[in-house]
Write a protein that holds these residues in place. Structure first.
Motif, PDB file in Angstrom:
ATOM      1  N   CYS A  15      16.272 -18.392  15.863  1.00 30.09           N
ATOM      2  CA  CYS A  15      17.034 -19.373  15.098  1.00 30.09           C
ATOM      3  C   CYS A  15      17.488 -18.690  13.810  1.00 30.09           C
ATOM      4  CB  CYS A  15      16.172 -20.585  14.757  1.00 30.09           C
ATOM      5  SG  CYS A  15      15.583 -21.433  16.225  1.00 30.09           S
ATOM      6  N   VAL A  16      18.734 -18.957  13.425  1.00 26.99           N
ATOM      7  CA  VAL A  16      19.285 -18.225  12.282  1.00 26.99           C
ATOM      8  C   VAL A  16      19.492 -19.174  11.105  1.00 26.99           C
ATOM      9  CG1 VAL A  16      21.254 -16.883  11.482  1.00 26.99           C
ATOM     10  CG2 VAL A  16      20.396 -16.575  13.811  1.00 26.99           C
ATOM     11  N   VAL A  17      19.039 -18.744   9.932  1.00 30.77           N
ATOM     12  CA  VAL A  17      19.276 -19.525   8.719  1.00 30.77           C
ATOM     13  C   VAL A  17      20.156 -18.689   7.803  1.00 30.77           C
ATOM     14  CG1 VAL A  17      18.230 -20.618   6.697  1.00 30.77           C
ATOM     15  CG2 VAL A  17      17.021 -20.644   8.901  1.00 30.77           C
ATOM     16  N   ILE A  18      21.316 -19.211   7.448  1.00 29.42           N
ATOM     17  CA  ILE A  18      22.191 -18.511   6.513  1.00 29.42           C
ATOM     18  C   ILE A  18      21.936 -19.119   5.142  1.00 29.42           C
ATOM     19  CG2 ILE A  18      24.560 -17.781   6.020  1.00 29.42           C
ATOM     20  CD1 ILE A  18      23.659 -17.045   8.847  1.00 29.42           C
ATOM     21  N   ARG A  26      13.118 -23.727   2.925  1.00 31.56           N
ATOM     22  CA  ARG A  26      12.473 -24.903   3.521  1.00 31.56           C
ATOM     23  C   ARG A  26      12.840 -25.010   5.003  1.00 31.56           C
ATOM     24  NH1 ARG A  26      13.822 -28.657  -0.408  1.00 31.56           N
ATOM     25  NH2 ARG A  26      15.233 -29.762   0.978  1.00 31.56           N
ATOM     26  N   LYS A  27      14.107 -24.794   5.304  1.00 24.92           N
ATOM     27  CA  LYS A  27      14.540 -24.898   6.704  1.00 24.92           C
ATOM     28  C   LYS A  27      13.849 -23.819   7.549  1.00 24.92           C
ATOM     29  CE  LYS A  27      17.346 -28.247   5.944  1.00 24.92           C
ATOM     30  NZ  LYS A  27      16.980 -29.594   6.341  1.00 24.92           N
ATOM     31  N   ALA A  28      13.778 -22.605   6.992  1.00 24.01           N
ATOM     32  CA  ALA A  28      13.094 -21.530   7.722  1.00 24.01           C
ATOM     33  C   ALA A  28      11.650 -21.939   7.985  1.00 24.01           C
ATOM     34  CB  ALA A  28      13.156 -20.239   6.924  1.00 24.01           C
ATOM     35  N   GLY A  29      11.030 -22.585   6.985  1.00 23.44           N
ATOM     36  CA  GLY A  29       9.629 -23.022   7.124  1.00 23.44           C
ATOM     37  C   GLY A  29       9.454 -23.981   8.295  1.00 23.44           C
TER      38      GLY A  29
END
Ligand code: SAH
Length: 459
Positions: A15-18, A26-29
């Motif tokens: 999953c990629v977080v830009i 937070r989203k990566a967490g």
């Protein structure tokens, strides 16, 4: 529904977080908690985040190739143009994309969550009102003890075992409900998982005694779903099959369990989809197949509802049943129309009668109905309105006695038509009220004008 809620399995998937700011972190967490491998792309990335296992950091401005191999992508930079670019590229490659706080560019949105893993609850308003969504979540947080995690894990660990020991699916559902509601659940919730396990074994032994389903004869009230009782709702959510007729409003049918089988048995005047005897037999057949059946009836099952006949058949067949009273049309409709059924000055008694026509006549005790200081409520009376008004006058009721017809009371289509015994038949002819309608006769009808500003509004 504006969105389809689904839970995605991201374990060991990329999953990629830009974006590497607070929101990106937070989203990566959340993604890491769900077991994903996370690629974070940003010109600057917090070293604490890069140091986590399962995180690949790319210190760079966003480029198209950063999406390679992604199962989903979240754009969380503080530069809207970049976020939009991410969204466009992801959509072109059919990669689900979420742009934080920018629903227009999202192909999926992320709900507020209540985590009692393996039990998960997701809340969302589709971006319409995040504050209300969070308020709802905190309500649930305080309602569902944290230890539900234990109970959910217990259920997960025993899922296969129960499947092999209780093979019939409807029975298995009942078995699980008993386990998760009763003493066993208390034990597990208090941390005594071994004690819970022992009780489960005991339940297997007892299971052989539970052979068939049951029937709940449930009064669903006159139409407004808010008038359901708690017990009605609980049983509606439990039942495998719902048998209902036209008097039960759609919003109420929609409150039954989503995966329950729904059987419409009709019954309108002159349009009997299923005869009463067939309904009685249907209930017996379903219960004997091990199903829990809710027979939903308008109003109260024992007031002009033929509930008595239905349970007679069940009793004769030895099928367990419960009857749940409901708000009958007379009380629901009267209060929503602002007509008290009794009142110190106008009526000391109240009669409920059926105005059903048989061979063109109404077989009623007219002398008893025409007494003064009494309210008469007539169910199924519209088609005999002429006869009703005429006979009441013939038996001594003054022809200026107030009378009301209430159409579809307690629903958004409620309409009240008033007149006197002398005038109402002609008014009704003109106004053409729609079924179901209830007729109320007596001095109390005049109170409606005084109370008009105070009526509860159907929702
Ligand atoms: N068991 C039901 C009555 C069934 S007989 C109860 O307790 O209410 C069906 C009749 O009920 C209809 O013909 C009508 O006279 C009345 N009725 C039911 N729901 C109604 C509503 N929402 N508004 C007006 N009348 C209603």
């Amino acid at each position: 529904m504006d969105y389809l809620p689904i839970f995605a399995n991201v374990r060991n998937r990329l999953c990629v977080v830009i974006g590497g700011g607070e929101i990106g972190k937070r989203k990566a967490g959340v993604l890491l908690e769900a077991g994903a491998n996370v690629r974070v792309v940003a010109p600057e990335i917090d070293p604490a985040l890069s140091a986590l296992s399962n995180v690949e950091s790319i210190i760079s401005r966003f480029e198209a190739q950063h999406l390679d191999g992604a199962m989903l992508v979240i754009a969380a930079t503080n530069d809207r143009a970049v976020n939009i670019e991410v969204s466009k590229l992801a959509k072109a490659r059919n990669i689900p994309v979420n742009v934080v706080d920018d629903p227009e560019y999202c192909s999926f949105i992320m709900p507020a969550i209540m985590d009692r893993s393996p039990l998960m609850v997701a809340f969302s308003s589709g971006g319409a009102t995040p504050v209300l969504t969070r308020m709802m979540r905190s309500k649930f947080e305080s309602l569902i003890p944290y230890n539900y995690k234990l109970l959910a894990t217990f259920a997960e660990d025993n899922r296969e075992l129960v499947k092999t020991r209780v093979t019939n699916p409807p029975k298995r559902r009942i078995f699980w409900e008993k386990a998760l509601e009763g003493e066993l659940a208390e034990k597990v919730l208090s941390g005594d998982v071994a004690g819970g396990q022992a009780m489960l074994e005991q339940m297997f032994v007892e299971e052989d005694n539970v052979l068939h389903g049951e029937v709940y004869l449930v009064g669903a009230g006159p139409g407004d779903p808010d008038l359901l009782t708690f017990k009605a709702l609980r049983l509606m959510q439990k039942a495998d099959v719902v048998v209902y007729d036209y008097l039960v409003s759609q919003p109420i049918v929609d409150m039954t369990r989503r995966d329950a089988e729904r059987i419409f048995v009709g019954k309108k005047r002159n349009d009997h989809t299923m005869r009463q005897e067939e309904i009685n037999e249907l209930l017996v057949r379903l219960a004997k197949a091990g199903k829990r059946v809710v027979r939903l009836k308008g109003g109260d099952p024992f007031i002009f509802g033929r509930g008595g006949e239905e349970i007679e058949t069940l009793a004769a067949e030895g099928i367990p049943f419960q009857v749940v009273p409901g708000i009958t049309a007379a009380s629901g409709v009267a209060s929503y129309a602002g007509i008290p059924l009794t009142h110190r000055d106008y009526a000391q008694s109240c009669m409920f009668v059926t105005g059903h026509l048989k061979d063109g006549t109404m077989n009623l005790d007219w002398d008893a109905l025409a007494r003064p200081k009494q309210t008469v409520v007539v169910y199924m009376g519209l088609h005999g309105l002429d006869i009703l008004c005429r006979e009441l006058v013939n038996h001594g009721m003054p022809d200026n006695t107030p009378i009301a017809i209430v159409q579809q009371g307690t629903t958004p289509n409620q309409r009240v038509i008033t007149g006197t015994l002398a005038t109402l038949p002609a008014i009704a002819e003109r106004e053409k009220p729609q079924a179901p309608t209830l007729i109320i006769v007596g001095g109390v009808v005049t109170l409606r004008d005084k109370l008009a500003w105070f009526h509860p509004k159907p929702v």
